[in-house]
Write a protein that holds these residues in place. Structure first.
Motif, short mmCIF file in Angstrom:
data_model
loop_
_atom_site.label_atom_id
_atom_site.label_comp_id
_atom_site.label_asym_id
_atom_site.label_seq_id
_atom_site.Cartn_x
_atom_site.Cartn_y
_atom_site.Cartn_z
N ASP A 1 10.45 1.82 10.13
CA ASP A 1 9.01 1.63 10.05
C ASP A 1 8.50 1.95 8.64
O ASP A 1 8.51 3.11 8.23
N PRO A 2 8.05 0.94 7.86
CA PRO A 2 7.60 1.24 6.50
C PRO A 2 6.35 2.10 6.43
O PRO A 2 6.16 2.81 5.45
N ALA A 3 5.50 2.05 7.43
CA ALA A 3 4.25 2.81 7.38
C ALA A 3 4.48 4.30 7.62
O ALA A 3 3.92 5.14 6.92
N TYR A 4 5.29 4.63 8.62
CA TYR A 4 5.44 6.02 9.03
C TYR A 4 6.84 6.59 8.82
O TYR A 4 7.06 7.78 9.00
N GLY A 5 7.80 5.76 8.49
CA GLY A 5 9.15 6.24 8.28
C GLY A 5 9.73 6.84 9.55
O GLY A 5 9.58 6.30 10.65
N SER B 1 -5.22 5.52 9.58
CA SER B 1 -3.94 5.21 10.22
C SER B 1 -3.51 3.80 9.86
O SER B 1 -4.15 3.11 9.07
N ALA B 2 -2.43 3.34 10.48
CA ALA B 2 -1.94 1.98 10.27
C ALA B 2 -2.66 0.98 11.18
O ALA B 2 -2.38 -0.22 11.11
N GLY B 3 -3.58 1.46 12.02
CA GLY B 3 -4.29 0.58 12.93
C GLY B 3 -5.46 -0.13 12.27
O GLY B 3 -5.74 0.08 11.09
N PRO B 4 -6.12 -0.99 12.99
CA PRO B 4 -6.06 -1.13 14.45
C PRO B 4 -4.85 -1.92 14.96
O PRO B 4 -4.44 -1.73 16.09
N TYR B 5 -4.30 -2.80 14.12
CA TYR B 5 -3.16 -3.62 14.53
C TYR B 5 -2.11 -3.61 13.43
O TYR B 5 -2.43 -3.55 12.24
N TYR B 6 -0.86 -3.68 13.84
CA TYR B 6 0.26 -3.53 12.91
C TYR B 6 1.38 -4.45 13.39
O TYR B 6 1.79 -4.37 14.55
N VAL B 7 1.85 -5.33 12.53
CA VAL B 7 2.98 -6.20 12.88
C VAL B 7 4.27 -5.42 12.64
O VAL B 7 4.57 -5.01 11.51
N VAL B 8 5.02 -5.19 13.70
CA VAL B 8 6.26 -4.42 13.61
C VAL B 8 7.42 -5.29 14.10
O VAL B 8 7.22 -6.31 14.76
N ARG C 1 0.83 -1.19 0.00
CA ARG C 1 0.00 0.00 0.00
C ARG C 1 0.87 1.24 0.00
O ARG C 1 0.43 2.28 -0.47
N LEU C 2 2.10 1.15 0.49
CA LEU C 2 3.06 2.22 0.31
C LEU C 2 4.13 1.79 -0.68
O LEU C 2 4.82 2.59 -1.25
N TRP C 3 4.24 0.47 -0.88
CA TRP C 3 5.14 -0.12 -1.87
C TRP C 3 4.31 -1.09 -2.69
O TRP C 3 4.56 -2.27 -2.69
N PRO D 1 -1.14 8.64 13.93
CA PRO D 1 -1.33 9.57 12.82
C PRO D 1 -1.86 8.85 11.58
O PRO D 1 -1.69 7.63 11.42
N ASN D 2 -2.50 9.61 10.71
CA ASN D 2 -2.90 9.05 9.43
C ASN D 2 -1.66 8.72 8.60
O ASN D 2 -0.63 9.38 8.71
N LEU D 3 -1.78 7.71 7.76
CA LEU D 3 -0.73 7.40 6.82
C LEU D 3 -0.57 8.54 5.82
O LEU D 3 -1.54 9.24 5.51
N LYS D 4 0.61 8.70 5.32
CA LYS D 4 0.88 9.80 4.38
C LYS D 4 -0.06 9.72 3.18
O LYS D 4 -0.13 8.70 2.50
#
Length: 281
Positions: free
Chosen positions: A62-66, A139-146, A5-7, A131-134
């Motif tokens: 972090d790929p979602a928020y850099g 946002s990247a929620g509700p859950y995000y594997v980091v 979604r960003l890549w 925050p909202n994704l760029k």
């Protein structure tokens, strides 16, 4: 190929099919985990936020928020899945709100060995939304594997599924989707065979092959036609590296693949896999 979604992966740019609103946590707050026996377990967000192993961490890469990555409330995946049947599972499949489906190696996700990458489930607190994704209104929620120390285990951006709502312990991709496999007669060192592994890690998150797969963001890459049948050989790798150098389209969401994500050889091997599969419908 990196469609996260960003890549986005590499053939069509598709608008995200996400819930409206400024925070996805408002739309989905229950995480479903399906164990290796096929039994579903639902975890409300309040339960996860109060988990005894929950902690607050910062992540790098972090790929979602850099570099704007927030502090995350997290649970180590090894602790989240403690007590849930995992025996016989090769993959932890993470499904997101928009149809993105990551196939994560279960052994790596469950590892707590500090000499390698450590996976965590980040939980978006509805009272403290991320925050909202760029360029997005979610946002990247509700859950995000980091991940912590992702480079120690070669963890790429596709292994960071955000907007995750479901985790399932599964058999290997090869067992579940034999239609995506290369011919048995191919040599072990054939580029197409290596391309298959790259395809599973990077493209299968958004695309299907011969109808096999779970992702719904992008089109099937062999049905009804294969991209090698309508891209010239010299153009397809260039398109994968920098789509805007080949064409422009409205709402373009495909920035291409940096060399530190997929090398030139990687791109050529993926093309070899696609060309091979054009004869295996």
């Amino acid at each position: 190929m990196v469609w996260t979604r960003l890549w986005p992966c590499f053939l069509l740019a598709v608008a995200l099919l996400v819930q409206p609103g400024s925070s996805s946590a408002a739309a989905e707050t229950t995480l479903t985990i399906v164990d290796a026996k096929g039994e579903a377990h639902d975890f409300p967000i309040d339960t996860l936020l109060a988990h005894p192993d929950a902690d607050t961490i910062m992540v790098t890469g972090d790929p979602a928020y850099g570099t704007d990555s927030p502090r995350y409330r997290v649970i180590p995946m090894s602790r989240l899945l403690a007590g849930i049947p995992v025996e016989g599972a090769d993959i932890l499949m993470a499904t997101a709100l928009d149809g993105f489906v990551a196939q994560l190696p279960a052994a790596r996700v469950l590892s707590s060995d500090p000499s390698g990458a450590i996976a965590y489930l980040a939980i978006e607190d509805p009272a403290k939304p991320w925050p909202n994704l760029k360029g997005k209104d979610v946002s990247a929620g509700p859950y995000y594997v980091v991940w912590i120390n992702p480079k120690l285990s070669g963890i790429g951006p596709e292994a960071w599924p955000f907007q995750t709502i479901r985790l399932e312990l599964k058999e290997s991709v090869a067992k579940r989707y034999p239609a995506i496999l290369v011919a048995d007669t191919l040599p072990a060192d054939a580029p197409a065979r290596r391309g298959l592994a790259l395809f599973i890690d990077n493209c299968f998150v958004c695309h299907r092959m011969n109808g096999g797969g779970e992702a719904t963001i992008g089109p099937d890459l062999n049905l009804p036609m294969n991209p090698t049948e309508y891209f010239q050989p010299a153009v397809l790798p260039r398109f994968l590296r920098d789509p805007s150098s080949v064409r422009h389209w409205a709402d373009q969401k495909m920035p291409g693949f940096a060399a530190d994500v997929l090398s030139d050889r990687d791109l050529q091997d993926i093309v070899s896999y696609l060309a091979h599969m054009a004869g295996r419908r």
